[in-house]
Design an enzyme around this catalytic site. Sequence first.
Site, short mmCIF file in Angstrom:
data_model
loop_
_atom_site.label_atom_id
_atom_site.label_comp_id
_atom_site.label_asym_id
_atom_site.label_seq_id
_atom_site.Cartn_x
_atom_site.Cartn_y
_atom_site.Cartn_z
N ASP A 83 -5.70 15.64 -4.20
CA ASP A 83 -6.63 14.53 -4.40
C ASP A 83 -7.96 14.94 -5.06
O ASP A 83 -8.98 14.27 -4.87
CB ASP A 83 -6.94 13.83 -3.06
CG ASP A 83 -5.68 13.30 -2.39
OD1 ASP A 83 -4.74 12.92 -3.12
OD2 ASP A 83 -5.64 13.25 -1.15
N GLY A 100 8.31 2.25 -2.51
CA GLY A 100 8.25 2.20 -3.97
C GLY A 100 7.66 0.90 -4.49
O GLY A 100 7.96 0.48 -5.61
N SER A 101 6.77 0.27 -3.71
CA SER A 101 6.21 -1.00 -4.21
C SER A 101 5.33 -0.76 -5.43
O SER A 101 5.27 -1.61 -6.33
CB SER A 101 5.45 -1.74 -3.10
OG SER A 101 4.29 -1.05 -2.73
N ASN A 102 4.66 0.38 -5.51
CA ASN A 102 3.87 0.69 -6.71
C ASN A 102 4.79 0.91 -7.92
O ASN A 102 4.48 0.49 -9.03
CB ASN A 102 2.99 1.92 -6.48
CG ASN A 102 1.69 1.55 -5.81
OD1 ASN A 102 0.85 0.87 -6.39
ND2 ASN A 102 1.53 1.98 -4.56
N HIS A 117 -4.06 6.92 -4.85
CA HIS A 117 -4.47 7.23 -3.48
C HIS A 117 -5.11 5.97 -2.88
O HIS A 117 -5.94 5.33 -3.53
CB HIS A 117 -5.47 8.40 -3.50
CG HIS A 117 -5.82 8.86 -2.13
ND1 HIS A 117 -5.00 9.67 -1.38
CD2 HIS A 117 -6.90 8.58 -1.35
CE1 HIS A 117 -5.57 9.89 -0.21
NE2 HIS A 117 -6.71 9.24 -0.16
N ASN A 141 -1.84 10.24 -9.94
CA ASN A 141 -1.49 9.90 -8.55
C ASN A 141 -2.31 8.68 -8.16
O ASN A 141 -3.42 8.50 -8.65
CB ASN A 141 -1.84 11.08 -7.63
CG ASN A 141 -1.55 10.74 -6.17
OD1 ASN A 141 -0.49 10.18 -5.84
ND2 ASN A 141 -2.48 11.06 -5.27
#
Length: 200
Positions: free
Chosen positions: A154, A16-18, A113, A111
């Site tokens: 994606d 969960g660093s983002n 990526h 999202n």
Amino acid sequence: MTSHNSRIAVFCSGNGSNFKALFEVIRNKQLPAEIVLCISNRSQCGAMEFAQQNGITTLHITEKQFSSFDEFACAMVEGLKKHQIDIILLAGYMRKVPDAVVAAFPDRMLNIHPALLPKFGGEGMYGIHVHTAVLEAGETETGATVHFVNEEYDKGEILLQRTVPVLPDDTPETLAARVLECEHRLYPDALEKLLTLRRS
Ligand code: GAR
């Protein structure tokens, strides 16, 4: 056109660093948004812990808890409605989001990526696999992409993209770390762009 603070749900499966980077930027830059829900397919992970420590409601939901995929998808939509979610941010969520959820959030789900889509995307291309493929292909440049989510992995419209150099002695791990650092700045910038689009 939105006048209230956008209510955000983040979907995570790991560290969960983002998510943490988004949380900090929303707070520090006082963006008109609030992360109110963390959804995960894992009951315990860095993201869920961070949410709990910061007073953000968590929802652990997986297909296994339901007798059919449709029931699972319905429960996810219900959970999102219950919390009046405006925007969904997938941040290291390693499952395909059910089509019913995608359909309920048109142009409101992003999202991140860890590559320059459309290169190195699609099924099986996640986490370290992406960076291994980039190195095997002999690329000298990679990066990160924030895109809208549609029914295909994606493939949704790209909102923001930034490049990162590949260095001659890179391993998948060193490359992943450099790309992740870029992601932590890119995702908040993409969110800011989406919020601006929604307010104009
Ligand atoms: C990030 O690098 C993200 O781009 C990637 O997983 C990592 C999650 O890290 N996502 C994908 O590969 C999705 N296809 P985080 O949990 O520390 O944010």
